[in-house]
Scaffold this motif. Structure first.
Motif, short mmCIF file in Angstrom:
data_model
loop_
_atom_site.label_atom_id
_atom_site.label_comp_id
_atom_site.label_asym_id
_atom_site.label_seq_id
_atom_site.Cartn_x
_atom_site.Cartn_y
_atom_site.Cartn_z
N LYS A 34 0.83 -1.21 0.00
CA LYS A 34 0.00 0.00 0.00
C LYS A 34 0.87 1.26 0.00
O LYS A 34 0.60 2.20 -0.75
CB LYS A 34 -0.92 -0.01 1.21
CG LYS A 34 -2.02 -1.05 1.16
CD LYS A 34 -2.87 -1.01 2.43
CE LYS A 34 -4.02 -2.01 2.36
NZ LYS A 34 -4.82 -2.01 3.62
N LYS A 70 2.51 1.70 -3.47
CA LYS A 70 1.57 2.20 -4.48
C LYS A 70 1.25 3.67 -4.25
O LYS A 70 1.19 4.46 -5.20
CB LYS A 70 0.28 1.37 -4.46
CG LYS A 70 -0.68 1.76 -5.56
CD LYS A 70 -1.87 0.82 -5.63
CE LYS A 70 -2.79 1.21 -6.78
NZ LYS A 70 -3.97 0.30 -6.87
N ASP A 89 -4.69 -10.61 -2.29
CA ASP A 89 -5.87 -10.60 -3.16
C ASP A 89 -6.97 -9.74 -2.57
O ASP A 89 -7.62 -8.94 -3.28
CB ASP A 89 -6.38 -12.03 -3.37
CG ASP A 89 -5.42 -12.89 -4.18
OD1 ASP A 89 -4.50 -12.32 -4.80
OD2 ASP A 89 -5.58 -14.12 -4.17
N LYS A 90 -7.21 -9.87 -1.28
CA LYS A 90 -8.28 -9.12 -0.63
C LYS A 90 -8.02 -7.62 -0.68
O LYS A 90 -8.95 -6.81 -0.80
CB LYS A 90 -8.41 -9.57 0.83
CG LYS A 90 -9.57 -8.92 1.57
CD LYS A 90 -9.69 -9.47 2.98
CE LYS A 90 -10.85 -8.80 3.72
NZ LYS A 90 -10.98 -9.34 5.12
N ALA A 91 -6.73 -7.23 -0.63
CA ALA A 91 -6.37 -5.81 -0.65
C ALA A 91 -6.28 -5.23 -2.06
O ALA A 91 -5.94 -4.06 -2.22
CB ALA A 91 -5.04 -5.62 0.07
N GLY A 92 -6.57 -6.05 -3.07
CA GLY A 92 -6.52 -5.57 -4.44
C GLY A 92 -5.18 -5.72 -5.12
O GLY A 92 -4.93 -5.09 -6.15
N PHE A 93 -4.31 -6.56 -4.56
CA PHE A 93 -2.97 -6.76 -5.13
C PHE A 93 -2.83 -8.16 -5.71
O PHE A 93 -1.82 -8.84 -5.53
CB PHE A 93 -1.90 -6.53 -4.05
CG PHE A 93 -1.87 -5.13 -3.52
CD1 PHE A 93 -1.64 -4.06 -4.35
CD2 PHE A 93 -2.07 -4.89 -2.16
CE1 PHE A 93 -1.61 -2.75 -3.86
CE2 PHE A 93 -2.03 -3.61 -1.64
CZ PHE A 93 -1.81 -2.53 -2.49
N SER A 94 -3.84 -8.59 -6.43
CA SER A 94 -3.79 -9.94 -7.01
C SER A 94 -2.69 -10.08 -8.04
O SER A 94 -2.25 -11.21 -8.33
CB SER A 94 -5.14 -10.29 -7.63
OG SER A 94 -5.50 -9.34 -8.63
#
Length: 346
Positions: free
Chosen positions: A85, A88, A123-128
């Motif tokens: 995070k 990014k 994955d849950k945090a949007g970093f798949s």
């Protein structure tokens, strides 16, 4: 030199529990190779952003885990996702790859809990799109002793994208480089269901820590072996740049050093940069390695083909004799040649 793979392991045990000091300069330490090691590194998000703008990417892992993580997988993944995070937010991109942990041994019980939890949390945090490489041991022999914790636990191996190890045990074979081949082959056979990242290569054996062209070429054989025997998709030197008090550390651990005589502008540390650069400069991401045959055991050749009939071939002559090469590569015409020898500067 196309040195655009920025691998880092910042802060370690100095990381605050609220994750607010990834790139706080006051937590950095004078790093004359070894002082306060391994907890002296910090991130530099401005530097990482520049690497990404140049077409490169960042890899991240911890060395020492922050003490407050303990054996709690929830705290481990909170820190790992927290770095993604922060990266990014500060650079525009998360790291491309995260590693489970650098060098330090992680118990099988923790591997079985930490690794699946990491994939789920990313994955849950949007970093798949962020990939995971396995723990990288300091030596291939160590890695072989630990690889079963990954390959024999499906819940772990199913979420691992890359196998990984450092190769400091190659130094035991400097007088017989081909003696290392069987170890590399065993590693490849154990883990080749995943693409391989050669995470850290350089010299830390004091017997070989000297600015020697022969030492640099011996490391060149390791680069060729990585690209062929283990089919590495990435080769990382240990340091890109280091400030050193002991010149031998710079010449064998880092490709560049800070030069007080030149206003602290970076300069090549040794012939290591020239030899490593023979591979890194022209072997670009997306190229595919092709098979090469030759009839001279002292001529080590690796070749890659890219789009539009672009090709790169690196030939390493490890004999004491000059070799004349007759090249047969249909569809590829070479228009540039680089020579790496004791008389050519970086």
């Amino acid at each position: 030199y196309n040195l655009l793979c920025q691998r880092e392991y910042p802060v370690g045990s100095l990381l605050h529990k609220n994750l607010d000091n990834w790139d706080s300069i006051q937590y950095s330490k004078a790093h004359y190779y070894g002082d306060n090691f391994p907890n002296g590194e910090i991130s530099d998000f401005d530097y990482n952003k520049k690497i990404q703008e140049l077409g490169g990417f960042v890899m991240f892992e911890f060395w020492d885990l922050p003490g407050w993580i303990g054996e709690d997988e929830d705290e481990y993944v909170r820190a790992m996702v927290g770095y993604c995070k922060a990266a990014k937010e500060n650079t525009g991109k998360p790291p491309r790859i995260v590693g489970v942990q650098n060098e330090k041994d992680m118990k099988e019980e923790l591997v079985k809990r930490f690794v699946p939890a990491l994939r789920k949390a990313l994955d849950k945090a949007g970093f798949s799109e962020v990939k995971i490489h396995m723990h990288n041991a300091p030596r291939v022999t160590n890695a072989m002793n630990r690889q079963s914790r990954y390959t024999q636990n499906p819940e772990v191996w199913d979420v691992i994208d890359y196998s990984a190890t450092n190769m400091y045990d190659y130094q035991n074979h400097f007088r017989n480089p081909d003696g290392f081949d069987s170890i590399m082959l065993a590693w490849d056979q154990a883990t080749n269901s995943r693409p391989f990242i050669s995470t850290e290569l350089c010299i830390n054996d004091r017997a070989y820590q000297t600015d020697s062209y022969r030492i640099a070429l011996t490391m060149g054989q390791l680069y060729e072996k990585n690209l062929t025997i283990t089919n590495a998709v990435l080769i990382a030197y240990c340091w890109t740049i280091l400030n050193v008090e002991q010149p031998s550390f710079g010449a064998t651990r880092s490709l560049f050093v800070s030069s007080p005589e030149n206003g602290f502008i970076p300069v090549p540390s040794s012939n290591q940069l020239r030899v490593f650069g023979a591979y890194s400069r022209r072997v670009k991401e997306g190229m595919q390695r092709i098979d090469v045959q030759n009839n001279n055991k002292d001529l080590k050749i690796v070749a890659f083909k890219g789009a539009g009939n672009k090709g790169t071939l690196v030939a390493l002559n490890r004999s004491l004799n000059p070799i004349e090469i007759e090249l047969d590569w249909t569809g590829v015409e070479f228009n540039e040649t680089e020579v790496v020898d004791t008389y050519s500067p970086n």
